[in-house]
Enzyme design. Sequence first.
Site, short mmCIF file in Angstrom:
data_model
loop_
_atom_site.label_atom_id
_atom_site.label_comp_id
_atom_site.label_asym_id
_atom_site.label_seq_id
_atom_site.Cartn_x
_atom_site.Cartn_y
_atom_site.Cartn_z
N LYS A 38 0.85 -1.19 0.00
CA LYS A 38 0.00 0.00 0.00
C LYS A 38 0.89 1.24 0.00
O LYS A 38 2.00 1.19 0.50
CB LYS A 38 -0.91 0.00 1.24
CG LYS A 38 -1.73 -1.27 1.43
CD LYS A 38 -2.84 -1.39 0.43
CE LYS A 38 -3.70 -2.63 0.71
NZ LYS A 38 -4.82 -2.77 -0.22
N HIS A 66 -6.46 -13.31 -7.78
CA HIS A 66 -7.30 -12.34 -7.08
C HIS A 66 -8.70 -12.39 -7.68
O HIS A 66 -8.87 -12.66 -8.87
CB HIS A 66 -6.73 -10.93 -7.21
CG HIS A 66 -7.34 -9.97 -6.23
ND1 HIS A 66 -8.58 -9.39 -6.42
CD2 HIS A 66 -6.90 -9.51 -5.03
CE1 HIS A 66 -8.87 -8.61 -5.39
NE2 HIS A 66 -7.87 -8.67 -4.53
#
EC number: 4.1.1.39
Length: 486
Positions: free
Chosen positions: A175, A294
């Site tokens: 992140k 994902h």
Amino acid sequence: MSPQTETKASVGFKAGVKEYKLTYYTPEYETKDTDILAAFRVTPQPGVPPEEAGAAVAAESSTGTWTTVWTDGLTSLDRYKGRCYHIEPVPGEESQFIAYVAYPLDLFEEGSVTNMFTSIVGNVFGFKALAALRLEDLRIPPAYTKTFQGPPHGIQVERDKLNKYGRPLLGCTIKPKLGLSAKNYGRAVYECLRGGLDFTKDDENVNSQPFMRWRDRFLFCAEAIYKSQAETGEIKGHYLNATAGTCEEMIKRAVFARELGVPIVMHDYLTGGFTANTSLAHYCRDNGLLLHIHRAMHAVIDRQKNHGMHFRVLAKALRLSGGDHIHAGTVVGKLEGDRESTLGFVDLLRDDYVEKDRSRGIFFTQDWVSLPGVLPVASGGIHVWHMPALTEIFGDDSVLQFGGGTLGHPWGNAPGAVANRVALEACVQARNEGRDLAVEGNEIIREACKWSPELAAACEVWKEIRFNFPTIDTIDKLDPSVDKVA
């Protein structure tokens, strides 16, 4: 004459429209071992009988259309049609029914999830006679399963490649997900890996944007992997997202990852598509790459209880198409996920044979006939206080992935990784000593804090964090008297 060429010209053709249930509702039908079985949650429009609604689903997802056509006489309809063979009401829900449909295996192309879904969850979901429609589960017969390669490697081969046994694997999503330069991104990867994580991860929407082109990211992440491996003596990996605008570009990125010698790549299998995913899975098996999957976009499909498709179906489809990891919710984090339902599809991902268990949302017994298993990935709003619950819920064959729960540590990325590794090792040791993680979890973490200042700091930061929202997609309370389908 073979059934494929047998015609019914002698019967004659009568134009017009007739009720679906006259042809496609067959309660006397006995399912075959080779049939693909589907359980649909059907909500008919007012005035439409459930038998007609179930038959319409069977017809429109197989051989039927809205009117009689003369070309029906040129084939054997009984051989190829889908059949609604059982209907039961959904307890506690008004005008909702579970319709069971059997599809002959010859309706589907071998080794193609794309073709299977085009039929079963195609145009029928827009059918006007239905207010809503949801595919709850599929039974994939061994005869069809054997036409798929499945995961590139599977759980045991991955553990052997990594030389890591007896505990869940630890990961972290870097992140902020967008905006970092490739060099700063690689630095974050290195700090997390040297701190004790097994993997770091590209976020699902990190592809090749102006601020960080894919080749630069791959190079800096490979440098981080090799440097952290040299320092720790452990095998490390970063999920390099190969998802791209074309299949050719996707494979080009996977080829470059292989040339760098990294262990794993990644794909967004729903936005990328099943055809692309299966192609990448085949490449990964042939070239020794693990494949992380994902599920971006899944909640568009599976979130609502009465329309769409349950994630257990998407999970089964992924196991067929190919992937070594897939995100599976957390039960305890920020994302949607009922505990029993999650454990049901986690077993469907990992185990070779799963018995029918309606209490966990499993409508059919599933035999995977030795197709490799998939590691479920718990990711989304989790931190060190969740570690006992995650270890107890998911067990050893899983990946526990802490993004903000690593990078949000007040001392930085590496201490955040240390905190998670210490918490995990403490939970695994306590479990192996016979302690109950569900009961003693918080105490186990507090004890570990005494000899890990990094963990103590993490516990202080996240001690008040909760995601206490009701789950939308829960399992129906089953009336045993109506559940008669094997």
